[in-house]
Design an enzyme around this catalytic site. Structure first.
Site, short mmCIF file in Angstrom:
data_model
loop_
_atom_site.label_atom_id
_atom_site.label_comp_id
_atom_site.label_asym_id
_atom_site.label_seq_id
_atom_site.Cartn_x
_atom_site.Cartn_y
_atom_site.Cartn_z
N SER A 65 -5.04 -2.46 11.07
CA SER A 65 -3.57 -2.56 11.04
C SER A 65 -3.08 -2.76 12.47
O SER A 65 -3.80 -2.43 13.43
CB SER A 65 -3.00 -1.26 10.49
OG SER A 65 -1.60 -1.19 10.65
N TYR A 74 -2.48 7.92 9.48
CA TYR A 74 -2.71 6.47 9.35
C TYR A 74 -3.05 5.85 10.70
O TYR A 74 -4.02 5.10 10.83
CB TYR A 74 -1.45 5.84 8.75
CG TYR A 74 -1.60 4.40 8.34
CD1 TYR A 74 -2.08 4.06 7.07
CD2 TYR A 74 -1.25 3.36 9.20
CE1 TYR A 74 -2.21 2.74 6.68
CE2 TYR A 74 -1.38 2.03 8.81
CZ TYR A 74 -1.86 1.72 7.56
OH TYR A 74 -1.99 0.40 7.17
P1 NAD Z 1 -2.07 -1.70 -1.84
O1 NAD Z 1 -1.52 -0.35 -2.14
O2 NAD Z 1 -1.44 -2.91 -2.47
O3 NAD Z 1 -3.64 -1.75 -2.16
C1 NAD Z 1 -4.49 -0.69 -1.79
C2 NAD Z 1 -5.78 -0.81 -2.59
O4 NAD Z 1 -6.62 0.30 -2.25
C3 NAD Z 1 -5.55 -0.74 -4.09
O5 NAD Z 1 -6.46 -1.60 -4.74
C4 NAD Z 1 -5.88 0.71 -4.41
O6 NAD Z 1 -6.27 0.94 -5.76
C5 NAD Z 1 -7.03 0.94 -3.45
N1 NAD Z 1 -7.30 2.36 -3.21
C6 NAD Z 1 -6.45 3.32 -2.78
N2 NAD Z 1 -7.08 4.51 -2.74
C7 NAD Z 1 -8.36 4.28 -3.13
C8 NAD Z 1 -9.51 5.10 -3.31
N3 NAD Z 1 -9.48 6.43 -3.07
N4 NAD Z 1 -10.65 4.54 -3.75
C9 NAD Z 1 -10.70 3.21 -4.02
N5 NAD Z 1 -9.66 2.39 -3.87
C10 NAD Z 1 -8.50 2.91 -3.44
O7 NAD Z 1 -2.03 -1.80 -0.26
P2 NAD Z 1 -2.22 -3.02 0.78
O8 NAD Z 1 -0.96 -3.13 1.53
O9 NAD Z 1 -2.79 -4.22 0.11
O10 NAD Z 1 -3.28 -2.36 1.77
C11 NAD Z 1 -4.62 -2.81 1.90
C12 NAD Z 1 -5.12 -2.47 3.28
O11 NAD Z 1 -4.32 -3.15 4.25
C13 NAD Z 1 -5.00 -0.96 3.62
O12 NAD Z 1 -6.13 -0.55 4.34
C14 NAD Z 1 -3.76 -0.91 4.49
O13 NAD Z 1 -3.78 0.18 5.34
C15 NAD Z 1 -3.88 -2.23 5.22
N6 NAD Z 1 -2.62 -2.70 5.80
C16 NAD Z 1 -1.54 -2.96 5.03
C17 NAD Z 1 -0.36 -3.39 5.64
C18 NAD Z 1 0.87 -3.70 4.85
O14 NAD Z 1 1.93 -3.86 5.45
N7 NAD Z 1 0.81 -3.84 3.55
C19 NAD Z 1 -0.31 -3.57 7.03
C20 NAD Z 1 -1.45 -3.29 7.79
C21 NAD Z 1 -2.61 -2.86 7.16
#
Ligand code: NAD
Length: 264
Positions: free
Chosen positions: A146, A159
């Site tokens: 991130s 985080y």
């Molecule tokens: P999201 O909530 O849409 O997806 C998260 C995924 O992780 C889902 O498939 C969920 O079921 C899975 N998950 C959560 N807990 C779990 C567990 N204990 N075991 C197995 N699977 C689990 O979120 P996203 O925004 O797509 O995030 C994906 C990654 O990107 C994360 O690591 C997040 O920190 C990172 N990220 C997101 C953003 C953003 O703005 N959306 C920015 C920077 C980084």
């Protein structure tokens, strides 16, 4: 799309939603066999498996329901992926959760869960999948970190700590595999339009007594000079580049995709 990943296999964690689902789709479109993982409503998981399966030539895509907060479940998922796909060429550690509170009010269980899922699971998955990559002399590891792996924001102690640790782990693994045709890189997105990020808008609007649009502009995208969400497909394109031809020299990088956030 060019079949640049024909014959490749990939395990993408947290791929039932958001960024992970976008990466799984683009890999399948590029010809890879992909295994999914993550939580969600059974009908949504079934839809994702069917959609990715169709891109892979029919049937449901393989799926693991592993809870990545548990190290043994992570190891089991890797074994299941090796059995279902034959091997793991590409590992994308993407699953993650968020919780926001001041450090002196931050619940211990939320802190532990974020460290386990967002950080420690990456270690357990890499440790389990790397021997196979070394044996076959090819591998690609991507950790979805991130912008918060490179800079901090208040109220995100777990985080920000977990994501900084992911960037450190990425560099360490990269150095260990540097002489092999294996790479390990981190992707550092700013705010991406997914359920995880969109869920932060409502509470911010409430906290500051403003509309959701105002909260989005003033308290989330205030960090992002582009003043727009990054789209899932943009992150997926970066993840495709990192596993496709021509990217073998990129190793140990923390690649920003954040509309200029880190430039400020
Ligand atoms: P999201 O909530 O849409 O997806 C998260 C995924 O992780 C889902 O498939 C969920 O079921 C899975 N998950 C959560 N807990 C779990 C567990 N204990 N075991 C197995 N699977 C689990 O979120 P996203 O925004 O797509 O995030 C994906 C990654 O990107 C994360 O690591 C997040 O920190 C990172 N990220 C997101 C953003 C953003 O703005 N959306 C920015 C920077 C980084």
């Amino acid at each position: 799309m060019d079949q640049v990943l024909a014959g490749r296999t990939a395990l993408v964690t947290g791929s039932t939603s958001g960024i992970g689902l976008g990466i799984a789709k683009i890999y399948a479109e590029a010809g890879a066999k992909v295994m999914l993982n993550g939580f969600g409503k059974p009908e949504e998981i079934a839809k994702a498996r069917a959609e990715i399966g169709a891109l892979q030539g029919g049937g449901d895509a393989p799926y693991s329901a592993a809870d990545l907060s548990k190290p043994e479940a992570v190891r089991q998922m890797v074994r299941e992926a090796e059995a279902a796909l034959g091997r793991i060429d590409i590992l994308v550690n993407n699953a993650g959760i968020q919780f926001v509170a001041p450090v002196d009010e931050f619940p211990d269980d939320k802190f532990d869960a974020i460290i386990a899922i967002n950080f420690a699971s990456n270690f357990h998955a890499i440790k389990a999948a790397l021997p196979g990559m070394k044996a076959r002399n090819w591998g690609r590891i991507i950790n979805v970190a991130s912008a918060h792996g490179l800079v901090a924001s208040p109220h995100k102690v777990a985080y920000v700590s977990a994501k900084h640790a992911v960037v450190g782990m990425t560099k360490t693994v990269a150095l260990e595999v540097a002489k092999l045709p294996i790479t390990c890189n981190a992707i550092c997105p700013g705010f991406v339009r997914t359920p995880l990020a969109e869920a932060q808008v409502g509470p911010l609007a409430k906290e500051h007594g403003v509309s959701e649009q105002q909260a989005l502009e003033d308290y989330l995208l205030d960090k992002q000079p582009s003043k727009r969400w990054i789209e899932v497909d943009e992150v997926a394109q970066m993840a495709l580049y990192l596993v496709g031809p021509g990217s073998g020299g990129v190793n140990g990088a923390a690649l920003s995709i954040d509309g200029g956030w880190l430039a400020a």
